[in-house]
Scaffold this motif. Sequence first.
Motif, PDB file in Angstrom:
ATOM      1  N   TYR A  56       0.920   4.330  -2.732  1.00  0.00           N
ATOM      2  CA  TYR A  56       0.731   5.545  -2.255  1.00  0.00           C
ATOM      3  C   TYR A  56       1.795   6.433  -2.703  1.00  0.00           C
ATOM      4  O   TYR A  56       1.407   7.601  -3.631  1.00  0.00           O
ATOM      5  N   GLU A  87       1.003  -1.093  -0.059  1.00  0.00           N
ATOM      6  CA  GLU A  87      -0.274  -0.058   0.149  1.00  0.00           C
ATOM      7  C   GLU A  87       0.864   1.242   0.146  1.00  0.00           C
ATOM      8  O   GLU A  87       0.580   2.213  -0.748  1.00  0.00           O
ATOM      9  N   ALA A 124      -4.742  -0.779  -3.016  1.00  0.00           N
ATOM     10  CA  ALA A 124      -4.583   0.881  -2.891  1.00  0.00           C
ATOM     11  C   ALA A 124      -4.551   1.344  -4.279  1.00  0.00           C
ATOM     12  O   ALA A 124      -5.014   2.508  -4.314  1.00  0.00           O
TER      13      ALA A 124
END
Length: 342
Positions: A175, A171, A210
């Motif tokens: 990001y 994740e 994500a």
Amino acid sequence: MAHPIPLKLIALQAGVSLATVDRVIKQRGGVQAATVRRVMQALDELQRQSTQVGLAGRKFLLDVCMVAPQRFSDAVRSALEAELPSLQPAVLRARLHLHETLEVDALVQLLERIRKNGSHGVLLKAPDVAPVSAAVDRLVAAGIPVVTLVTDLPASRRCSYVGIDNRAAGETAAYLLGQWLPRKKQQVLVTLSSNRFHGEEEREMGFRRALRERCRHLEIVEVSEGHGIDGATGVLVHQALARHADIGAVYSIGGGNGAIVQAFASAGRTCHAFIAHDLDSDNLALLHSGAVQAVLHHDLATDMRRACQELLRAQGALAPLSRPAARSAIVVVTPFNVPVQA
């Protein structure tokens, strides 16, 4: 003249008879080449761990079994050997079984040999497949605790897992790429060493989730089974670049990053953002050169100390923890915050 390290200790480290060690050390011949290598490796391990040998305190013999690229196994070995003296008054010695690739049957045979020869505990990085979990269960049933490193075997009876939260690492990579890449349709190359490692699967799952939530403009192209080895990984990446014209970034879960960079250069392609795992010597050089923008790092020394402590707890040599130990911290390393020890 007597050997500086007792032959009995070398025999225990190598898992062979005292007579075999005597023949190897005195070069009398009549010993298979593979056995000679095991004896010489045991001698090298004992010399490297000489600060522990002969000290007062309860003694423990650990087996470290890893299926990983050599650069990562070397980093783990160095971290472990540096941490062993800090565990005094307990005295720990490590037998090392380090393989870049190893068929499941051979890995199971190795774990069976450890079970039969005896051990105070096993530190294990291995694929998450049923035969390996079954071998771990047999070790535990024989009173040999197992701690998994970096990648877990959740269906087994291992006593604990030491490493990062791999899903959170994936994740984090998503990001960062979402922040760095322009908001237009493009592809991200995701490379795994093998889809049989639970930790790598968790990283990929976290990355995909994500992206679905935050970065729908980024599409994944996945390659696997390069085992983190430059040659095999490079071939897979060359093939992926030839098939997909919109790959503009990389999330390398499984390593072989020098080969990935070279594949982009050979194809005349630009990689706008590259995120890797583990601050080994290869990744450190790529980070400083600008080929890699960030490395998701965790402190191997801390991991090795925790892993040994878990085995000591399982052996009753340390008091149990009141709560489960926290996962290792995920550190985003750029060229400007490289840890001093690196």
